[in-house]
Design a protein around this motif. Structure first.
Motif, PDB file in Angstrom:
ATOM      1  N   CYS A   6     -40.963  83.413 -62.059  1.00 34.84           N
ATOM      2  CA  CYS A   6     -40.688  83.769 -63.610  1.00 34.84           C
ATOM      3  C   CYS A   6     -39.449  83.210 -64.514  1.00 34.84           C
ATOM      4  O   CYS A   6     -38.757  83.084 -62.548  1.00 34.84           O
ATOM      5  N   SER A   7     -39.543  82.399 -64.563  1.00 37.92           N
ATOM      6  CA  SER A   7     -37.953  81.052 -65.443  1.00 37.92           C
ATOM      7  C   SER A   7     -37.027  82.282 -66.095  1.00 37.92           C
ATOM      8  O   SER A   7     -37.587  83.690 -66.367  1.00 37.92           O
ATOM      9  N   THR A   8     -35.956  81.631 -65.610  1.00 37.81           N
ATOM     10  CA  THR A   8     -34.933  82.359 -66.048  1.00 37.81           C
ATOM     11  C   THR A   8     -35.031  82.732 -67.906  1.00 37.81           C
ATOM     12  O   THR A   8     -35.159  83.686 -68.649  1.00 37.81           O
ATOM     13  N   LYS A   9     -35.718  81.797 -68.803  1.00 34.29           N
ATOM     14  CA  LYS A   9     -36.275  81.683 -70.147  1.00 34.29           C
ATOM     15  C   LYS A   9     -37.256  83.048 -70.363  1.00 34.29           C
ATOM     16  O   LYS A   9     -37.219  83.546 -71.128  1.00 34.29           O
ATOM     17  N   SER A  10     -37.851  82.948 -69.701  1.00 32.72           N
ATOM     18  CA  SER A  10     -39.387  83.697 -69.817  1.00 32.72           C
ATOM     19  C   SER A  10     -38.406  85.553 -69.540  1.00 32.72           C
ATOM     20  O   SER A  10     -39.402  86.248 -70.376  1.00 32.72           O
ATOM     21  N   VAL A  12     -35.798  86.643 -70.301  1.00 32.20           N
ATOM     22  CA  VAL A  12     -34.383  86.718 -71.582  1.00 32.20           C
ATOM     23  C   VAL A  12     -35.575  87.152 -72.582  1.00 32.20           C
ATOM     24  O   VAL A  12     -35.764  87.865 -73.432  1.00 32.20           O
ATOM     25  N   ILE A  13     -36.770  86.279 -72.744  1.00 30.44           N
ATOM     26  CA  ILE A  13     -38.172  86.383 -73.758  1.00 30.44           C
ATOM     27  C   ILE A  13     -38.738  87.875 -73.305  1.00 30.44           C
ATOM     28  O   ILE A  13     -38.915  88.769 -74.815  1.00 30.44           O
ATOM     29  N   THR A  16     -36.382  90.594 -74.457  1.00 22.73           N
ATOM     30  CA  THR A  16     -35.677  91.362 -75.408  1.00 22.73           C
ATOM     31  C   THR A  16     -36.838  91.215 -76.021  1.00 22.73           C
ATOM     32  O   THR A  16     -36.434  92.031 -77.524  1.00 22.73           O
TER      33      THR A  16
END
Length: 148
Positions: A6-10, A12-13, A16
């Motif tokens: 998983c990416s960091t962006k995924s 965080v989403i 959230t």
């Protein structure tokens, strides 16, 4: 293993999006109720069913760990008062079975309690108790171990 891909962006989403329902649940729990709420201390962790017994001014509770309890509501009850749960019936013959539902039959002055083996699904019964003395009136087995 999948989490490492998983990416960091995924992440965080995901956190959230999952925080929104949790925040909503917390706000609902902390809000002042719009209806009357009875608060009571319990000796267990889960109560499956609660029925109001108008004649005796109490809630009758079925216990997942087996048995029947009550929460008596005295006359002149204040909203801030925390009520206490008291155990009424726990029979050795029904040990290991949960009380899964209650029906109050005020006309016959009895409570009908459904019992079952929640985990193994090997036993179920219907028990009737006198509302005044909590003496067992009858026990009807609906299933017997070894029969299908």
């Amino acid at each position: 293993m999948a989490c490492f891909n998983c990416s960091t962006k995924s992440l965080v989403i995901f956190f959230t999006i999952s925080a929104i329902p949790i925040a909503y649940l917390i706000s609902v729990e902390r809000a002042k109720p719009t209806t009357h709420v009875y608060r009571y201390h319990s000796s267990g962790w889960f109560r499956e069913c609660a029925k109001w017994d108008d004649l005796h001014r109490r809630f009758i509770l079925s216990l997942l760990e087996g048995g029947v309890a009550q929460v008596h509501v005295p006359d002149g009850h204040f909203l801030d008062t925390v009520l206490e749960e008291t155990l009424l019936v726990r029979e050795a013959e029904l040990a290991g079975n949960a009380s899964l539902g209650i029906a109050v039959d005020g006309r016959r002055n009895r409570a009908l309690v459904a019992n079952a083996d929640v985990i193994g699904n090997r036993y179920s019964s219907l028990v009737a108790y006198d509302l005044s003395t909590w003496r067992r009136l009858f026990l009807t087995q609906l299933t017997v171990p070894g029969t299908e």
